[in-house]
Write an enzyme that holds these catalytic residues in place. Structure first.
Site, PDB file in Angstrom:
ATOM      1  N   TYR A 145       0.850  -1.190   0.000  1.00  0.00           N
ATOM      2  CA  TYR A 145       0.000   0.000   0.000  1.00  0.00           C
ATOM      3  C   TYR A 145       0.885   1.239   0.000  1.00  0.00           C
ATOM      4  O   TYR A 145       2.027   1.212   0.443  1.00  0.00           O
ATOM      5  CB  TYR A 145      -1.026   0.003   1.127  1.00  0.00           C
ATOM      6  CG  TYR A 145      -0.537  -0.062   2.553  1.00  0.00           C
ATOM      7  CD1 TYR A 145       0.126   1.007   3.159  1.00  0.00           C
ATOM      8  CD2 TYR A 145      -0.817  -1.174   3.339  1.00  0.00           C
ATOM      9  CE1 TYR A 145       0.518   0.960   4.477  1.00  0.00           C
ATOM     10  CE2 TYR A 145      -0.429  -1.236   4.675  1.00  0.00           C
ATOM     11  CZ  TYR A 145       0.241  -0.167   5.238  1.00  0.00           C
ATOM     12  OH  TYR A 145       0.634  -0.217   6.553  1.00  0.00           O
ATOM     13  N   CYS A 146       0.357   2.327  -0.538  1.00  0.00           N
ATOM     14  CA  CYS A 146       1.094   3.586  -0.703  1.00  0.00           C
ATOM     15  C   CYS A 146       2.476   3.338  -1.315  1.00  0.00           C
ATOM     16  O   CYS A 146       3.501   3.729  -0.751  1.00  0.00           O
ATOM     17  CB  CYS A 146       1.223   4.313   0.634  1.00  0.00           C
ATOM     18  SG  CYS A 146       1.701   6.063   0.479  1.00  0.00           S
ATOM     19  N   PRO A 147       2.520   2.678  -2.499  1.00  0.00           N
ATOM     20  CA  PRO A 147       3.816   2.358  -3.092  1.00  0.00           C
ATOM     21  C   PRO A 147       4.526   3.612  -3.603  1.00  0.00           C
ATOM     22  O   PRO A 147       3.896   4.587  -4.002  1.00  0.00           O
ATOM     23  CB  PRO A 147       3.444   1.436  -4.263  1.00  0.00           C
ATOM     24  CG  PRO A 147       2.057   1.870  -4.640  1.00  0.00           C
ATOM     25  CD  PRO A 147       1.394   2.255  -3.344  1.00  0.00           C
TER      26      PRO A 147
END
Length: 277
Positions: A145-147
Site C-alpha cells: 500500500y502507498c507504493p
C-alpha cells in the site's frame, strides 16, 4: 552519511506516547507549524516522533474513489478513524505498532530537492537499523500500500514508506515505520478498503492492487524483540552521534498560535474531503 543529517543541533519533539486521544490531524498541523518556523530560521532543524492509534490516513487521490463512502464505512466498522492528510501519497495504516518520524529542514540558498530529502530519511533509518544486521533496500515494492520509489524493504518486504511536505521554505520528510504487529494484516485492511471504494470501476487513476504478502513489520523481518520506544531511543542516539547537540522542547507561544490555525485548516480540509463520513 547524508550531509542534511549533520546539523549543528537537532530539536526533539516527542509525541510518541500521547496515547488514544492524540488525533492524526494534529500531527499534520504540527508539521506544518514546524515547516514555517524551521523554514524562517526561528527554529533549528527538528525531528518529531508520533504514534496514532487505529487510524487510516488517506491521500487526496483516495478521496476520488468512486465508492469512497463504502470504503470509509468499512474502515469505521473495523474500528478505525479515517482522515485525509495534506502531504503526498495514498492510504496508510497507523496504530500503536507504527512509529512515524518527521524531520523538518530549512530550504536554504541551494534548496533541498525531493530526492535529497528522501535520501536523508533513508540514510537515517539505515543508520538506526544497522546494529540489528538489517540490509535495507529502497525502491518501489509492487503490491504494497502507498507504493513509491522510496519504499524501504528487507528481503523484498516493505516495512516503511516516505512522503514529503513543503511549506514556507521548510521541508517535512515523513516516514511511517512498521515496528511490531503484522504487516500483512494491515495491508489486508487497505486491500479491502480499495475493493469496497472502487469496486473495480476506477477509470482515471490506478489504485494499488494490494498484495498483503509484500508487507511486514521489523519485528517479523529482524526476528528480534523490538518496540516503538526502542526505535525512538535509537533515533535520538543516532542524532546525538551525528550532530553537535540535541535538545527537547515544546512549541513556543508563537508556534502554538500557528498550530491552532493549522489544526483548524486540517479540520476544514477533512470536512471538505470526507463530508458526512
Amino acid at each position: 552519511m547524508n550531509e542534511l543529517l549533520k546539523q549543528p543541533e537537532w530539536r526533539i519533539i516527542d509525541h510518541s506516547s500521547l496515547g488514544l486521544f492524540f488525533d492524526a490531524k494534529q500531527s499534520f498541523a504540527y508539521d506544518d507549524t514546524l515547516c514555517t518556523t524551521v523554514g524562517s530560521g526561528m527554529s533549528p532543524t527538528t525531528v518529531r516522533t508520533w504514534v496514532h492509534h487505529d487510524t487510516i490516513v488517506l491521500g487526496i487521490q483516495d478521496t476520488r474513489a468512486p465508492f469512497l463512502k463504502d470504503g470509509v464505512d468499512f474502515l469505521k466498522k473495523q474500528g478505525y478513524k479515517v482522515i485525509v492528510r495534506n502531504s503526498g501519497g495514498l492510504a496508510v495504516v497507523l496504530d500503536e505498532g507504527i512509529l512515524n518520524v518527521s524531520i523538518i529542514l530549512p530550504e536554504k540558498e541551494k534548496g533541498i530537492d525531493i530526492n535529497r530529502g528522501y535520501d536523508a530519511m533513508k540514510d537515517l533509518i539505515c543508520f538506526i537499523l544497522k546494529p540489528y544486521g538489517a540490509e535495507v533496500e529502497a525502491g518501489e515494492i509492487v503490491g504494497s500500500y502507498c507504493p513509491g520509489s522510496y519504499d524501504l524493504s528487507i528481503h523484498g518486504k516493505k516495512f516503511a514508506g516516505i512522503s514529503q511536505r513543503r511549506l514556507k521554505r521548510g521541508v517535512a520528510v515523513q516516514i511511517y515505520l512498521c515496528i511490531t504487529g503484522s504487516g500483512a494484516a494491515r495491508a489486508n485492511e487497505i486491500k479491502q478498503f480499495y475493493d469496497k471504494a472502487t469496486k473495480g470501476q476506477a477509470e482515471h487513476f490506478k489504485y494499488p492492487n494490494v498484495n498483503p504478502s509484500t508487507m511486514a513489520s521489523l519485528h517479523e523481518l529482524l526476528k528480534v524483540k523490538l518496540t516503538v520506544q526502542d526505535v525512538v531511543h535509537d533515533l535520538f542516539a543516532a542524532l546525538q552521534h551525528l550532530s553537535g547537540r540535541i535538545y527537547s522542547s515544546n512549541l513556543t507561544d508563537f508556534e502554538l498560535e500557528l498550530y491552532e490555525a493549522n489544526f483548524i485548516r486540517m479540520i476544514e480540509r477533512n470536512e471538505k474531503f470526507l463530508p458526512n463520513m
